[in-house]
Design a protein around this motif. Structure first.
Motif, PDB file in Angstrom:
ATOM      1  N   MET A 295       0.851  -1.198   0.000  1.00 51.84           N
ATOM      2  CA  MET A 295       0.000   0.000   0.000  1.00 51.84           C
ATOM      3  C   MET A 295       0.883   1.242   0.000  1.00 51.84           C
ATOM      4  O   MET A 295       1.964   1.265   0.593  1.00 51.84           O
TER       5      MET A 295
ATOM      6  N   ALA B  30       2.717   4.632   0.756  1.00 49.52           N
ATOM      7  CA  ALA B  30       3.097   5.264   2.012  1.00 49.52           C
ATOM      8  C   ALA B  30       2.649   6.720   2.049  1.00 49.52           C
ATOM      9  O   ALA B  30       2.514   7.375   1.020  1.00 49.52           O
TER      10      ALA B  30
ATOM     11  N   LYS C 155      -5.207  -1.001  11.828  1.00 47.84           N
ATOM     12  CA  LYS C 155      -4.266  -1.795  11.031  1.00 47.84           C
ATOM     13  C   LYS C 155      -3.955  -1.100   9.714  1.00 47.84           C
ATOM     14  O   LYS C 155      -2.791  -1.030   9.286  1.00 47.84           O
ATOM     15  N   LEU C 156      -4.975  -0.550   9.083  1.00 51.18           N
ATOM     16  CA  LEU C 156      -4.780   0.188   7.837  1.00 51.18           C
ATOM     17  C   LEU C 156      -3.865   1.388   8.061  1.00 51.18           C
ATOM     18  O   LEU C 156      -2.951   1.650   7.263  1.00 51.18           O
TER      19      LEU C 156
ATOM     20  N   GLU D 112      -1.635   1.771  10.436  1.00 48.89           N
ATOM     21  CA  GLU D 112      -0.273   1.300  10.722  1.00 48.89           C
ATOM     22  C   GLU D 112       0.458   0.917   9.441  1.00 48.89           C
ATOM     23  O   GLU D 112       1.633   1.260   9.255  1.00 48.89           O
ATOM     24  N   GLU D 113      -0.233   0.243   8.548  1.00 48.68           N
ATOM     25  CA  GLU D 113       0.387  -0.140   7.278  1.00 48.68           C
ATOM     26  C   GLU D 113       0.775   1.076   6.449  1.00 48.68           C
ATOM     27  O   GLU D 113       1.745   1.035   5.681  1.00 48.68           O
ATOM     28  N   ALA D 114       0.021   2.166   6.612  1.00 51.34           N
ATOM     29  CA  ALA D 114       0.305   3.383   5.859  1.00 51.34           C
ATOM     30  C   ALA D 114       1.335   4.269   6.553  1.00 51.34           C
ATOM     31  O   ALA D 114       1.720   5.307   6.013  1.00 51.34           O
TER      32      ALA D 114
ATOM     33  N   VAL E 187      -5.511   4.836   0.356  1.00 55.03           N
ATOM     34  CA  VAL E 187      -5.631   4.648   1.799  1.00 55.03           C
ATOM     35  C   VAL E 187      -6.931   5.268   2.298  1.00 55.03           C
ATOM     36  O   VAL E 187      -7.665   4.668   3.096  1.00 55.03           O
TER      37      VAL E 187
END
Length: 342
Positions: free
Chosen positions: A1, A3, A256-257, A259-261, A307
């Protein structure tokens, strides 16, 4: 995904009637009202002054908050910074004999404005909202009285709060409306049923209060059984035992989304709100200097569209559990309802 790019290319400033403000302001309600015991005067003052230091220019209060105490706090602390800020307050819903009363009669509006000016230690309020539509008084009469305040030099611009697109149009025909303040967040999508489009069409700012879902979309979501007496969330269906676990599950997906970003949950939620249009202003409130700074960090973030779109799918009007208010409170509010939850 993709950043997040912290390149200072975050959301552009927004128009608030004749004023230009950052896309994120500060709602002052919880410094005096609605979330249990307020912070100490010293802590509240520190929060407000830090906001000024951090570049906040849009401060929002109301006669209702603390039954005048919040206007007094904001007036006392920010009087020395008056020329640096856009000061917003509200009439039409106040405390009378210890009870919340909706009263949009012209004579009440005029009296409330004079009381607000004194408490705020100013000779003019930049943006003055009708806090709630009084169903016993045509909106044209209430806004007409507010327009008289503009003519008298006591108010610079007018706003409405928690009303529908139809009511906005009726009011706008009496006097230009600069801002409409409605609840808007990932879990409250009512503006998408009419006011988001109407404000864009009319050139009205949409000021989104509770953009962090009453604290759920932060790093410290509330624990409903531990909420203090007097906290309004105790009476909100989304926080009761039937609905809150499911809402926390959606929050976990969003976390979670985020954190991934490479971004905090609160900045993601705020970025989503201000991405809804160049006329949308987010108005989070907080008692924490740390959370204040985290909220303002979104002004320097460029969150990728994928995102934001993913966040909007995880939590929306179809996935949130429970209506935003109980039926008695919903009956007082003029906004459109939406989704399965109201």
């Amino acid at each position: 995904m993709s950043a997040v790019t912290p390149a200072g290319a975050g959301p552009a400033p927004r128009r608030l009637g004749p004023f230009e403000v950052p896309a994120v302001g500060l709602g002052c309600m919880n410094l005096s009202h609605a979330y249990g015991a307020p912070p100490t005067p010293e802590a509240a003052e520190r929060l407000l002054l830090t906001a000024v230091e951090e570049g906040v220019t849009h401060f929002d209060t109301a006669a209702l908050y603390g039954f005048g105490a919040n206007e007094e706090l904001v007036g006392r602390v920010l009087a020395g910074h008056r020329d640096r800020i856009v000061l917003a307050s509200k009439c039409g819903m106040t405390g009378v004999d210890g009870k919340r009363v909706i009263d949009g009669r012209p004579e009440t509006i005029r009296r409330t404005a004079d009381e607000a000016l004194a408490r705020l230690r100013t000779d003019v309020i930049d943006l003055y909202y009708l806090h709630r539509l009084d169903r016993k008084v045509p909106v044209e009469e209430s806004v007409g009285a507010m327009a008289e305040l503009v003519t008298a030099g006591k108010v610079r611009a007018l706003g409405l709060s928690e009303v529908s697109a139809a009511t906005l149009r009726r009011a706008h025909a009496v006097h230009p409306i600069a801002a409409l303040q409605n609840e808007y967040s990932l879990w409250t999508r009512n503006p998408e049923e009419g006011t988001l489009a109407a404000t864009r069409e009319l050139g009205v700012a949409l000021v989104a209060f509770s953009p962090l879902a009453r604290g759920v979309l932060t790093d410290a979501p509330p624990d409903p059984p531990a909420l203090p007496t007097g906290d309004i969330r105790r009476g909100m269906p989304r926080f009761d035992a039937r609905h809150y676990p499911a809402n926390l599950a959606r929050r976990a997906e969003l976390a979670k989304l985020a954190e991934e970003a490479g971004i905090g949950l609160a900045p993601l939620a705020l970025a989503w709100v201000v991405s809804r249009g160049p006329h949308v202003v987010a108005l989070p409130g907080t008692r924490s200097v740390g959370h204040l700074r985290e909220n303002l960090s979104v002004l320097a973030l460029d969150v990728p569209r994928d995102v934001l779109d993913a966040a909007g799918r995880v939590l929306d009007a179809t996935t949130v559990h429970g209506p935003r208010y109980n039926e008695a409170t919903l009956a007082e509010i003029d906004t459109e309802r939406c989704g399965r939850a109201g």
